[in-house]
Motif scaffolding. Structure first.
Motif, PDB file in Angstrom:
ATOM      1  N   ILE A  24       3.233   4.426  -6.882  1.00  0.00           N
ATOM      2  CA  ILE A  24       1.852   4.423  -7.381  1.00  0.00           C
ATOM      3  C   ILE A  24       1.516   5.756  -8.028  1.00  0.00           C
ATOM      4  N   LEU A  25       1.905   6.842  -7.378  1.00  0.00           N
ATOM      5  CA  LEU A  25       1.566   8.181  -7.866  1.00  0.00           C
ATOM      6  C   LEU A  25       2.536   8.691  -8.930  1.00  0.00           C
ATOM      7  N   GLU A  26       3.585   7.912  -9.194  1.00  0.00           N
ATOM      8  CA  GLU A  26       4.595   8.256 -10.210  1.00  0.00           C
ATOM      9  C   GLU A  26       5.182   9.647  -9.957  1.00  0.00           C
ATOM     10  N   ALA A  78      -3.282   8.299   5.280  1.00  0.00           N
ATOM     11  CA  ALA A  78      -3.993   7.655   4.177  1.00  0.00           C
ATOM     12  C   ALA A  78      -3.204   6.448   3.698  1.00  0.00           C
ATOM     13  N   SER A  79      -3.915   5.379   3.442  1.00  0.00           N
ATOM     14  CA  SER A  79      -3.317   4.214   2.789  1.00  0.00           C
ATOM     15  C   SER A  79      -4.114   3.979   1.512  1.00  0.00           C
ATOM     16  N   PHE A  80      -3.431   3.518   0.474  1.00  0.00           N
ATOM     17  CA  PHE A  80      -4.128   3.313  -0.792  1.00  0.00           C
ATOM     18  C   PHE A  80      -3.439   2.250  -1.622  1.00  0.00           C
ATOM     19  N   ILE A  81      -4.255   1.612  -2.458  1.00  0.00           N
ATOM     20  CA  ILE A  81      -3.748   0.626  -3.401  1.00  0.00           C
ATOM     21  C   ILE A  81      -4.215   1.002  -4.800  1.00  0.00           C
ATOM     22  N   ASP A  82      -3.436   0.607  -5.772  1.00  0.00           N
ATOM     23  CA  ASP A  82      -3.766   0.853  -7.176  1.00  0.00           C
ATOM     24  C   ASP A  82      -4.729  -0.243  -7.633  1.00  0.00           C
ATOM     25  N   THR A  83      -5.952   0.138  -7.980  1.00  0.00           N
ATOM     26  CA  THR A  83      -6.966  -0.812  -8.440  1.00  0.00           C
ATOM     27  C   THR A  83      -7.286  -0.607  -9.924  1.00  0.00           C
ATOM     28  N   GLU A 117       0.834  -1.202   0.000  1.00  0.00           N
ATOM     29  CA  GLU A 117       0.000   0.000   0.000  1.00  0.00           C
ATOM     30  C   GLU A 117       0.863   1.243   0.000  1.00  0.00           C
ATOM     31  N   GLY A 118       0.360   2.267  -0.677  1.00  0.00           N
ATOM     32  CA  GLY A 118       0.962   3.579  -0.556  1.00  0.00           C
ATOM     33  C   GLY A 118       0.496   4.173   0.764  1.00  0.00           C
ATOM     34  N   ILE A 119       1.376   4.865   1.445  1.00  0.00           N
ATOM     35  CA  ILE A 119       1.069   5.490   2.728  1.00  0.00           C
ATOM     36  C   ILE A 119       1.460   6.962   2.647  1.00  0.00           C
ATOM     37  N   THR A 120       0.531   7.849   3.018  1.00  0.00           N
ATOM     38  CA  THR A 120       0.861   9.270   3.109  1.00  0.00           C
ATOM     39  C   THR A 120       0.367   9.817   4.432  1.00  0.00           C
TER      40      THR A 120
END
Length: 133
Positions: free
Chosen positions: A38-40, A116-121, A17-20
């Protein structure tokens, strides 16, 4: 072990996961390598940036533009309530990616932050769209 910041950083950087973490003004003050991937974006592009940056051009699942006030991080910052949403962002390389985002407000040393945590879907979203056609 959990008091060792180097150990904790290694764990966070190993997550898929991406974490910010954003401060009370919405500036990114911390993030992991996966978030950058993920966010390049580069570290320099991310640090101190905010969700208000027009680069992101967020979209709701409906495909409509998502105003800043309706972003999960903004809602969590304003209300303190955690959010779990799917949205689309433009990346640093001008690609569109669909993300599953979870947010939570945390207080550390009497200061509020939004985690925030996020995954590329994106691939799952694209497959779903093809099935609908």
């Amino acid at each position: 072990m959990l008091s060792d910041t180097g150990f904790l950083k290694a764990i966070i950087d190993s997550l898929e996961e991406g974490i910010t973490i954003q401060n009370a003004d919405g500036q990114f003050v911390a993030f992991n390598q996966q978030a950058l991937s993920i966010l390049e974006l580069t570290h320099e592009q991310m640090m101190g940036n905010t969700s208000r940056d027009p680069l992101w051009a967020p979209l709701a699942v409906s495909g409509n533009p998502l105003p800043y006030d309706e972003l999960a991080t903004t809602i969590t910052r304003r209300t303190g309530l955690p959010q779990s949403v799917t949205l689309c962002l433009r990346t640093g390389k001008n690609n569109r990616k669909w993300l599953r985002v979870n947010t939570k407000r945390i207080n550390y040393k009497n200061k509020d932050y939004v985690f925030a945590s996020f995954i590329d879907t994106t691939s799952t979203y694209n497959e779903h769209q093809q099935v609908k056609i």
